[in-house]
Enzyme design. Structure first.
Site, PDB file in Angstrom:
ATOM      1  CD  GLU A  79      -3.059  -0.922   0.218  1.00 32.04           C
ATOM      2  OE1 GLU A  79      -3.074   0.140  -0.447  1.00 32.04           O
ATOM      3  OE2 GLU A  79      -3.895  -1.825   0.076  1.00 32.04           O
ATOM      4  NE  ARG A 137      -3.774   2.794  -0.535  1.00 33.27           N
ATOM      5  CZ  ARG A 137      -5.060   2.876  -0.217  1.00 33.27           C
ATOM      6  NH1 ARG A 137      -5.578   4.035   0.061  1.00 33.27           N
ATOM      7  NH2 ARG A 137      -5.815   1.806  -0.188  1.00 33.27           N
ATOM      8  CG  ASP A 158      -6.249  -7.338  -7.184  1.00 31.18           C
ATOM      9  OD1 ASP A 158      -5.199  -7.665  -6.580  1.00 31.18           O
ATOM     10  OD2 ASP A 158      -6.967  -6.391  -6.820  1.00 31.18           O
ATOM     11  CD  GLU A 207     -11.086  -1.863  -7.894  1.00 34.15           C
ATOM     12  OE1 GLU A 207     -10.051  -1.614  -7.249  1.00 34.15           O
ATOM     13  OE2 GLU A 207     -12.236  -1.567  -7.492  1.00 34.15           O
TER      14      GLU A 207
END
Length: 1461
Positions: A350, A354, A499, A672
């Site tokens: 993360e 980010r 994913d 998404e």
């Protein structure tokens, strides 16, 4: 001279004698009130000057009055004449009165020279102003009324003194009852401030008041218009201007069709307004915080000084939307407030996508697109031009510590200040595959900017390690061990944790301008695997979906599709065209039929993803959607045709294909779907994707906007109107969702897809050429048609992890073996297919050992040669950062010398015991029945009679209430620990983690021995119970039958145990409830033979027996009767959903205590006297004839029910035996996996059964055949003595572990609200439970050392079983005071009796001291306790909000029921 008060009126000194003080006296009368008082010369001078001045002023006033009268021609003549007459008369009277008074007051000698020392004041008021006439009248009226009030009240205030002066100066006016305006009317110093009515005007005539009101109104209007609010108020005004939402309320997903040309730039401005509102709300209420809660209007830090989570994630969005002022503020915060030097653990993935991605994107846009939100500090050549890159480089240097694992696969977390990688606290220490393979775009671009090749190499190596696992058909499991680089488990999905691995395959290929074909090859292989294994179609509408394979590619397809999977349509289209439009890509010679098929698949999946939005009430998709599919599911090649449009009717056929469950209906503002809409619009040019995006945007505006300009919030339930909000604005709402919407409505030349690549957080990074410095540093290994690595010489040894220097505790252990090798799984699948038609062979194969299955997945004991490995990555995190790495996480430095040195690895123990790999097949109903009725045996039904005889009915009731309270507190503490840290095998893990490893070892063996001994005793009890019907039968026959029955039940696995206990518990519950009802009837005289009983036996023979010692003896018996209740915590580790099932089961303990023990034993005490002869003549503790339940029924003259109750006792005995095998086998297997028992006991077969441990427990059950031997009593007595007090030690340890866990939890600054389940009695309840356990131990010691003299009757002939009075767990032999209570005739007998009842204590002490001396352990300090490893991540905010919603929707009776049950 005092100009402001020339007559000293304020001082009250007028006419005062010279010697008088200046301080006025309220009680004295002024001298001028006395007519006989002689005036002083000074007084005459002043009076003369005043008279002359007033005369001159009167002349001036007369002239002014004449001028005014001539000017007021518009007034009526009568009114003008009256006004002039009044004015003339008033002036004459004043002048005459003043002159007469002056002449009378002055001495004759001063009349000619009274003006010699007086000077006319400079500031003389105007006496000709026409306003003065009106003021005179008003003054006269107010003065008269004020004077009357003062006189009526008798107050002698300063105002009355002034009135007296005026009366003296103007006697004529005073006589007329009026008053002229004071000379210095603009300075009335002594007038009361409005309180007395003087000079008081209406509010609307007061200038200051009116001015203030006008100012407030003007300022309010200015604030409302936003002139002073700056950028903080702009978005609030714009929210009120969103009338377009109402105008287009009737539009559906095809918004814009048939309405002429749509102004997409205008729609884009709507997105900008939403961004402004979101940003300004954050800036106003939570600036600098990492989280923003828009409804409560507050923020929260994720690190002590904040990480800029929202600010950095939104930088490029601000740039793209040209928000210069907001960007300037954000950049200022980065420059002045942001620091990475914080002692904080952050998620590697993360933080990279980010923070690092956001900074790199901001650097790219500020340099390549300088006209986007231009600010001076970004210009080339300025001091701050490299701010974004400097911050990114500093952060990346710290994140590189994650790659310092033995394998090179990054750790899940990093401590920023310490530059230290941290192994995952969950998932058995494995990292997420998606997280470890979604760092490459960022680190490669940073390497390109800085020229530091290490960034490139470390990130690229991860891709090689993942690929070297040889995943079948390119589909990788969702977990991988950082320590070994091997996969964990076989779960295959493209949703969470899987994913972005696939996303970054094709994006790495595009980032380097298609110069690394290895990633395109991996992408294409994965796409073939998706088509082969995951693609199917729904029924009846034939939508295309991507399912999951949670049990591997050989398992069933789950029709579950996360919203995260909706990134796939856009990514597939991007991969097929390379970022060009479809029209352009089709002209290339490289276009193939496979690309055509991929574009068709992208369109179909996009259609399905949009259906997720159309299906929901708010038009916003849920987090997870399930689909209805065929059985077996259709293959990808099957013909299909989904409906082209989504019929809005509630009963439309297409809706049957979708199913969003209540717990999955939350919407987290995820991007998404709009991401794929953006790609599909750019690539295909089909307007419907823009229309769908506009409809989605309107739904966000309608249902997620927070009132009062608070921004936007995610939703807990998006499938109802109005929706339930979550009070959280996700950072990716600003960074991704709004950005993609903005780009969707923008021209194609803004961030063209053939020039940039967007990372998984939508941060745009440029495509670049690698140049001479960088290259693809690895090649793929040869593979077969299924993608498996070709290894002709492959053997099992090739798949075993190798123990290399520097490897962690997980290497060579089941942590790296479970799922790490696909060899076993493929071998099993082939054998399953081979034996599919031979069920017997398949059943036999199920007993074979599964090398990847263990009760607990890690060993914790290491010898001296493992010391380096454990010190590298297996050490427990500690706050003592000054300690060297090899000492962190250990209780003590290992002993030196020889090869026999040992140490205890705390972190490995925590990882190994806090995660269970056993089959989770127990359901909620199983757990509830285990809690309420499991392991209840003869301790209640038979041995309670001995307790009644020993202490009397009152003692029984008090003792069982006392112990019930103790156990309720204990089980509440156990529930909190078990939900947070599910434990397989033993409660010793809690003692190890929170108390002392040595105490954990002692508790593990203590608990194992307890249940091993119970089994033969329960089998013997069952055989004796059968003798109730026919005492001549051979007991060995029934011992064999019952032992085989118990073993067979446990061979069916945990599900067999659960089903058996479910049935047994129902029988016991039914019997107890029936007895309670029957007992009430008997007691109130329902049977005529006995009549009303009531409390007869509490008076004769009495409520107590044997005094206080009798009560203490019953305490011990009651404690043993409750043994086995803690099994609910042991079974929780094998429960499907302990978060929901265990709290409900824990509540059942209250009813177990109330229903089984308190209510039933109260009736027993009312129906059976404690001196009943059959209570004294029991042949054994399982002798049904001595059961007070049977005695009570038989006393009522009922012939059939005693046999029924005896059958219930038989079922209860078998139930306890079943629990004994379950508890002992799991405990032994766990001890073996921790190298605290022989390793063979850790054998777990393919069905998840600890097979060898079950066999060992069953073999111990063969001791039941001692029932027919002459000396069986002595043997079983001593066996029982080994574990007689084990439950007390276990319960006390649970309470103390809970107390220390809560202290450690609080020491980390965490609130109990963050726990998945909290004890209803809290820490105070655990203290109470601990204290009561200690009291029971003391009571047992007293009754063991000084027993109650109660000799047992002699054994019957034939060698019948003479019962030991010690109590087996579950209550097989719960006597009054423990073990053999034979008459005490000597010191030897006393010592033997003591150890028979208290032998468990020295055994536990021996285990503890021996282990402590061997491994040199110490008590774990509070700051060293690990409260993270193995802790379940339940996504608590969502779960709690769901539960709150559920409770709100329940009727009141159901809420009460849920609270109690």
């Amino acid at each position: 001279m005092n100009v402001r008060d020339p007559f000293n009126i304020r001082n009250g000194s007028l006419n005062r004698p010279p010697i008088a003080t200046w301080k006025s006296s309220r009680g004295s009368n002024p001298p001028f009130n006395n007519p006989n008082h002689n005036l002083s010369p000074l007084h005459h001078i002043i009076r003369t000057a005043a008279t002359a001045t007033q005369s001159a002023a009167a002349d001036l006033r007369d002239k002014a009055s004449e001028a005014v009268q001539s000017a007021q021609h518009a007034l009526a003549e009568a009114a003008a004449a009256a006004a002039a007459a009044a004015t003339t008369t008033l002036d004459d009277d004043v002048e005459a009165g003043q002159k007469k008074k002056t002449d009378d007051s002055l001495p004759p000698k001063d009349k000619d020279n009274d003006m010699s020392s007086f000077a006319v004041p400079k500031h003389v008021p105007s006496f000709t102003n026409p306003q003065r006439q009106l003021e005179d009248h008003l003054w006269a009226a107010s003065s008269s009324s004020s004077s009357s009030r003062q006189r009526s009240s008798g107050a002698t205030t300063a105002a009355s003194i002034v009135g007296g002066v005026q009366d003296l100066l103007s006697p004529n006016n005073h006589r007329r009852g009026g008053a002229a305006l004071p000379m210095y009317k603009d300075k009335p110093y002594m007038y009361p401030p409005g309180r007395d009515g003087w000079r008081q005007r209406p509010l609307y005539r007061r200038k200051r008041t009116c001015g203030v009101l006008v100012l407030v109104v003007v300022v309010g209007l200015v604030w409302w218009t936003g002139l002073f609010a700056g950028h903080q108020g702009r978005a609030v005004t714009k929210l009120n201007q969103w009338g377009w939402l109402n105008q287009e309320a009737g539009e559906s997903g095809g918004a814009g069709r048939g309405r002429g040309k749509v102004d997409w730039l205008k729609r884009r401005e709507r997105v900008v307004e939403a961004m402004e509102l979101s940003w300004d709300a954050y800036e106003r209420y939570a600036w600098g915080y990492d989280e923003f809660h828009p409804e409560s209007k507050k923020g929260r830090h994720m690190a002590p000084k904040g990480l800029g989570w929202i600010i950095i994630d939104s930088l490029d969005t601000l740039m793209l939307m040209n928000m210069t002022s907001r960007l300037t503020h954000a950049r200022e915060w980065l420059s002045k407030s942001l620091t990475w030097d914080q002692d904080q653990d952050v998620n590697t993935f993360e933080t990279t996508i980010r923070m690092l991605g956001g900074l790199l994107s901001a650097h790219y846009l500020s340099t390549e697109y300088p006209n986007l939100a231009p600010i001076p500090d970004d210009k080339l050549g300025t001091l701050g031009e490299d701010l974004y890159l400097e911050k990114a480089k500093d952060l990346a240097d710290r994140l590189m510590a994650a790659f310092d694992s033995p394998s090179g696969v990054p750790y899940a977390s990093v401590n920023l200040a310490k530059y230290k990688g941290i192994i995952s606290h969950a998932d058995m220490g494995a990292s997420s595959t998606a997280e470890t393979t979604t760092l490459q775009l960022e680190f490669k671009y940073l390497a390109k900017l800085t020229g530091e090749k290490e960034f490139w190499d470390r990130a690229e190596k991860v891709m090689k390690l993942v690929d070297d696992n040889g995943a079948r058909d390119g589909l990788v499991p969702i977990f991988i061990f950082a320590t070994t680089g091997k996969f964990q488990g076989e779960n295959i999905r493209l949703g969470s944790r899987g994913d972005s691995y696939y996303e970054y395959l094709i994006k790495q290929y595009l980032q380097t301008n298609e110069k690394e074909p290895v990633y395109r090859e991996m992408w294409r292989e994965a796409m073939q695997g998706v088509r082969k294994h995951l693609i199917t179609y729904t029924e009846p509408s034939q939508f295309t979906i991507i399912g999951e394979r949670p049990s591997g590619l050989g398992g069933e397809l789950s029709p579950k599709m996360d919203h995260l999977v909706c990134f796939m349509p856009g990514t597939i289209a991007l991969a097929a065209t390379g970022g060009l439009t479809e029209k352009e890509a089709r002209k290339l010679p490289t276009w193939t039929k496979q690309d055509d098929a991929d574009m068709q698949l992208a369109r179909e999946l996009m259609h399905t993803c949009w259906g997720m939005y159309e299906w929901m009430a708010t038009g916003l998709a849920g987090e997870i959607t399930y689909f209805n599919i065929g059985k077996p599911p259709l293959p990808e090649s099957a013909p299909h045709q989904a409906p082209a449009e989504f019929d809005p009717a509630p009963d439309a056929e297409w809706r049957k294909a979708y199913d969003v469950r209540a717990f999955d209906s939350h919407n987290l503002q995820r991007p998404e779907t709009v991401e794929s809409l953006f790609y599909m619009w750019r690539i295909t040019g089909e307007t419907k994707y823009r229309d769908w995006g506009w409809a989605m945007f309107k739904s966000f505006m309608n249902y997620t906007a927070v009132a009062d300009g608070g921004g936007f919030t995610s939703l807990t339930n998006a499938n109802k109107i109005p929706p339930t909000s979550r009070d959280n604005m996700e950072s990716f709402w600003l960074a991704e969702t709004l950005k993609y919407l903005y780009l969707l409505f923008s021209p194609d030349d803004l961030l063209p897809l053939d020039k940039v690549v967007l990372n998984t957080e939508a941060h745009p990074l440029p495509r670049f050429d690698m140049g001479p410095l960088f290259s693809t540093g690895w090649t793929r290994k040869a593979r077969d048609g299924e993608g498996k690595i070709v290894r002709p010489e492959a053997t099992m040894a090739d798949f075993r992890p190798k123990e290399e220097g520097g490897s962690s505790f997980a290497q060579g252990s089941v942590l790296s073996m479970r799922g790490a090798s696909s060899y076993y799984s493929r071998q099993e699948q082939e054998q399953d297919r081979e034996h599919a038609g031979r069920p017997v062979r398949r059943w036999l194969d199920s007993f074979r050992r599964d090398p990847g299955r263990h009760v607990t997945p890690a060993s914790v004991m290491n010898t001296a040669e493992d010391r380096h490995r454990a010190s590298m990555v297996g050490t427990r995190r500690s706050r003592d950062d000054s300690a060297p790495p090899q000492e962190r996480g250990r209780s003590r430095e290992p002993r030196q010398g020889g090869g026999g040195g040992h140490y205890f690895d705390m972190h490995a123990a925590n990882v190994g015991t806090a995660n269970s790999l056993l089959s989770r097949e127990l359901k909620g109903r199983h757990l509830q029945m285990i809690a309420i009725g499991g392991s209840i045996g003869t301790g209640l039904f038979v041995a309670s009679g001995k307790a009644l005889n020993t202490g009397g009915p009152a003692a029984v009731l008090i003792a069982y209430l006392f112990v019930g309270c103790m156990l309720y507190c204990t089980i509440q503490a156990l529930g909190e620990l078990a939900v947070t840290f599910p434990v397989a095998g033993s409660f010793s893990a809690y003692s190890t983690r929170f108390l002392d490893p040595a105490w954990g070892f002692a508790m593990g063996w203590n608990y194992a021995l307890q249940w091993l001994v119970v089994l033969p005793l329960e089998i013997i009890a069952a055989s004796i119970t059968v003798s109730y019907w026919n005492p001549n039968l051979n007991r060995a026959i029934f011992i064999t039958v019952f032992l085989l029955a118990i073993v067979v039940i446990n061979l069916f696995g945990v599900k067999g145990y659960g089903e058996a206990e479910f049935v047994f518990a129902i029988i016991k519950i039914t019997a107890v409830i029936g007895f309670i009802l029957l007992g009430i009837v008997i007691n109130i005289g329902g049977f005529p033979d006995d009549g009303y009983i009531g409390g007869r036996y509490w008076h004769d023979p009495g409520a107590f027996n044997n005094g206080f010692k009798g009560l203490c003896a019953v305490f011990v018996t009651a404690a043993f009767a409750f043994t086995g209740t803690e099994l609910v915590g042991l079974a929780a580790a094998e429960t499907q959903n302990p978060r929901r099932s265990l709290p409900t089961a824990i509540k059942q303990v209250f009813w177990r205590i109330t229903l089984f023990y308190v209510a039933s034993l109260t009736l027993v005490g009312l129906l059976v006297p404690h001196n009943h002869p059959r209570l004294l003549g029991a042949k054994s503790a399982a002798d049904a004839s001595a059961s007070p339940f049977v005695i009570a029924i038989e006393s009522a003259g009922i012939a059939i029910l005693p046999g029924v109750m005896n059958s219930v006792i038989l079922v209860a005995v078998i139930s306890v035996g079943n629990s004994a095998v379950f508890g002992s086998s799991r405990t032994l297997a766990a001890l073996a996996d921790q190298r605290q028992a022989p390793p063979i006991l850790g054998y777990v077969d393919r069905r998840g059964r600890p097979l060898v441990a079950i066999v060992v427990a069953s073999l111990v059950g063969l001791l039941g055949y001692l029932a027919d031997l002459d000396q069986q009593s002595d043997v079983l007595n001593w066996l029982l003595a080994v574990s007689g007090l084990s439950s007390i030690f276990t319960w006390g340890s649970i309470c103390l572990a809970h107390i220390r866990f809560r202290r450690a939890w609080a020491a980390r600054g965490r609130s109990p609200r963050h726990l998945a389940f909290r004890s209803q009695v809290g820490v105070a309840g655990s203290w109470l439970g601990l204290a009561l356990n200690v009291l029971v131990l003391l009571a047992q010691f007293w009754t063991a050392a000084w027993p109650i003299p109660s000799p047992l009757p002699s054994a019957p002939k034939g060698g019948a079983y003479t019962p030991p009075l010690s109590s087996a767990p579950g209550g097989v032999n719960e006597g009054a005071g423990g073990a053999a209570a034979e008459p005490i005739h000597s010191a030897r007998d006393a010592a033997q009796n003591f150890f028979l009842q208290y032998l468990c204590a020295p055994i536990v002490a021996a285990f503890y001291v021996g282990y402590k001396l061997w491994f040199r352990t110490r008590v774990v300090r509070i700051d060293e306790i690990d409260v993270d490893t193995g802790r379940r991540d339940f996504n608590l905010p969502i779960l709690i909000s769901r539960e709150v919603d559920e409770r709100r929707g329940m009727p009141r009776w159901k809420r009460v029921y849920k609270f109690l049950c």
